[in-house]
Enzyme design. Structure first.
Site, PDB file in Angstrom:
ATOM      1  N   LYS A  12      34.005  86.828  35.795  1.00 56.63           N
ATOM      2  CA  LYS A  12      33.896  86.621  37.255  1.00 56.63           C
ATOM      3  C   LYS A  12      32.422  86.458  37.651  1.00 56.63           C
ATOM      4  O   LYS A  12      31.664  85.903  36.875  1.00 56.63           O
ATOM      5  CB  LYS A  12      34.601  87.759  37.992  1.00 56.63           C
ATOM      6  CG  LYS A  12      36.046  87.942  37.480  1.00 56.63           C
ATOM      7  CD  LYS A  12      36.902  88.792  38.358  1.00 56.63           C
ATOM      8  CE  LYS A  12      38.317  88.858  37.780  1.00 56.63           C
ATOM      9  NZ  LYS A  12      39.256  89.566  38.622  1.00 56.63           N
ATOM     10  N   GLU A  97      41.503  84.243  42.799  1.00 58.33           N
ATOM     11  CA  GLU A  97      40.306  84.371  43.646  1.00 58.33           C
ATOM     12  C   GLU A  97      39.836  82.999  44.125  1.00 58.33           C
ATOM     13  O   GLU A  97      39.350  82.851  45.239  1.00 58.33           O
ATOM     14  CB  GLU A  97      39.208  85.128  42.872  1.00 58.33           C
ATOM     15  CG  GLU A  97      39.564  86.608  42.758  1.00 58.33           C
ATOM     16  CD  GLU A  97      39.072  87.301  41.501  1.00 58.33           C
ATOM     17  OE1 GLU A  97      38.164  86.768  40.829  1.00 58.33           O
ATOM     18  OE2 GLU A  97      39.621  88.387  41.180  1.00 58.33           O
ATOM     19  N   SER A 213      44.265  94.400  35.579  1.00 60.18           N
ATOM     20  CA  SER A 213      43.988  95.783  35.160  1.00 60.18           C
ATOM     21  C   SER A 213      44.453  96.086  33.739  1.00 60.18           C
ATOM     22  O   SER A 213      44.861  97.207  33.435  1.00 60.18           O
ATOM     23  CB  SER A 213      44.595  96.788  36.152  1.00 60.18           C
ATOM     24  OG  SER A 213      44.050  96.596  37.445  1.00 60.18           O
TER      25      SER A 213
HETATM   26  P1  13P Z   1      40.974  92.905  36.201  1.00 60.94           P
HETATM   27  O1  13P Z   1      41.198  93.043  34.710  1.00 60.94           O
HETATM   28  O2  13P Z   1      39.628  93.392  36.634  1.00 60.94           O
HETATM   29  O3  13P Z   1      42.118  93.487  36.983  1.00 60.94           O
HETATM   30  O4  13P Z   1      40.964  91.335  36.515  1.00 60.94           O
HETATM   31  C1  13P Z   1      42.010  90.563  36.057  1.00 60.94           C
HETATM   32  C2  13P Z   1      41.656  89.147  36.299  1.00 60.94           C
HETATM   33  O5  13P Z   1      41.640  88.672  37.420  1.00 60.94           O
HETATM   34  C3  13P Z   1      41.305  88.322  35.131  1.00 60.94           C
HETATM   35  O6  13P Z   1      41.239  86.977  35.469  1.00 60.94           O
END
Ligand code: 13P
Length: 250
Positions: A12, A97, A213
């Site tokens: 991200k 996102e 998660s």
């Molecule tokens: P998390 O593992 O932080 O929940 O994020 C999942 C995700 O959006 C991977 O693209």
């Protein structure tokens, strides 16, 4: 033939180039598992330093987004040729996102998938429902639609090599993982949708990840489910925990 597991980190908007190089060094001894395809999907500015830092390892380079045009007046965007040129093998497309904050539609995602394939980059197409959609009971309809639109014009042979990530929005970054059964139910439905669009060979070949998660503690059980072929990992991909996930079968 058994599908090879694919564990991808989605960094991200984290890691400066300096931090990215350090993270690669930390993870280097931890992510060696020949049974698994390992991918780091990193911010555009980290692609070059990470490509250097993973030289000689089993780690593949991935991007987090890409534009569907070849080149030209699209200020701020990154083209598939640019990604391919620095050794990008995978690209995350249609992350929730991007859909949620930046207004990407399934039609945009479809154009990006077609373009990535043209350049030999494997798309990891994300899909997933909101909590409201789950509570309304429209999860399956919504995801089937995301998959069907995302794969418009993609041939069966192309689809076989692609990856779909099921990421329920309510499980992303919340610490609230989908149960093994919930994750399996949707991943199975995605595979059935692929069988419907194409055929059973294509459905058996395509790899479907779970994301939301996933961590060092819950990965083993999730990855044991028959239709879950890997994970797309956010938070835990920035820590040594990622190595535990990659070595889930040890
Ligand atoms: P998390 O593992 O932080 O929940 O994020 C999942 C995700 O959006 C991977 O693209």
């Amino acid at each position: 033939m058994a599908r090879k597991k694919i564990i991808a980190g989605n960094w991200k908007m984290n890691m400066t180039p300096t931090e990215a190089k350090a993270l690669c060094e930390t993870l280097k001894p931890l992510v060696d598992n020949p049974d698994v395809d390992v991918v780091y999907c990193v911010p555009a500015i980290d692609l070059v330093p990470v490509s250097e830092a993973i030289q000689g390892t089993n780690v593949n380079l991935g991007a987090e987004n890409m534009y569907f045009e070849e080149k030209g007046a699209f200020t701020g965007e990154i083209s598939p040729a640019m990604l391919a040129d620095v050794g990008v093998k995978y690209v995350v497309l249609g992350h929730s996102e991007r859909r949620g904050y930046f207004g990407e539609t399934s039609e945009d995602v479809n154009k990006k998938i077609l373009k990535a394939l043209e350049y030999g980059i494997v798309p990891i197409m994300c899909c997933g429902e909101s909590l409201e959609q789950r509570e309304q009971g429209v999860t399956m309809d919504f995801i089937r639609q995301q998959v069907k639109v995302g794969y418009m014009g993609v041939t069966a042979d192309q689809a076989k090599g692609t990856v779909i990530a099921y990421e329920p929005i309510w499980a992303i970054g919340t610490g609230r993982t989908a149960s093994n059964e919930q994750a399996e139910e949707v991943c199975k439905a995605i595979r059935e949708t692929i069988a419907e669009i194409y055929d059973s060979d294509t459905a058996e070949a395509i790899r479907i990840q779970y994301g939301g998660s996933m961590n060092a503690k819950n990965c083993k059980e999730l990855l044991a489910m028959p239709d879950i072929d890997g994970g797309l990992i956010g938070g835990a991909s920035l820590k040594p925990d990622f190595g535990v996930i990659v070595n889930y079968n040890k």
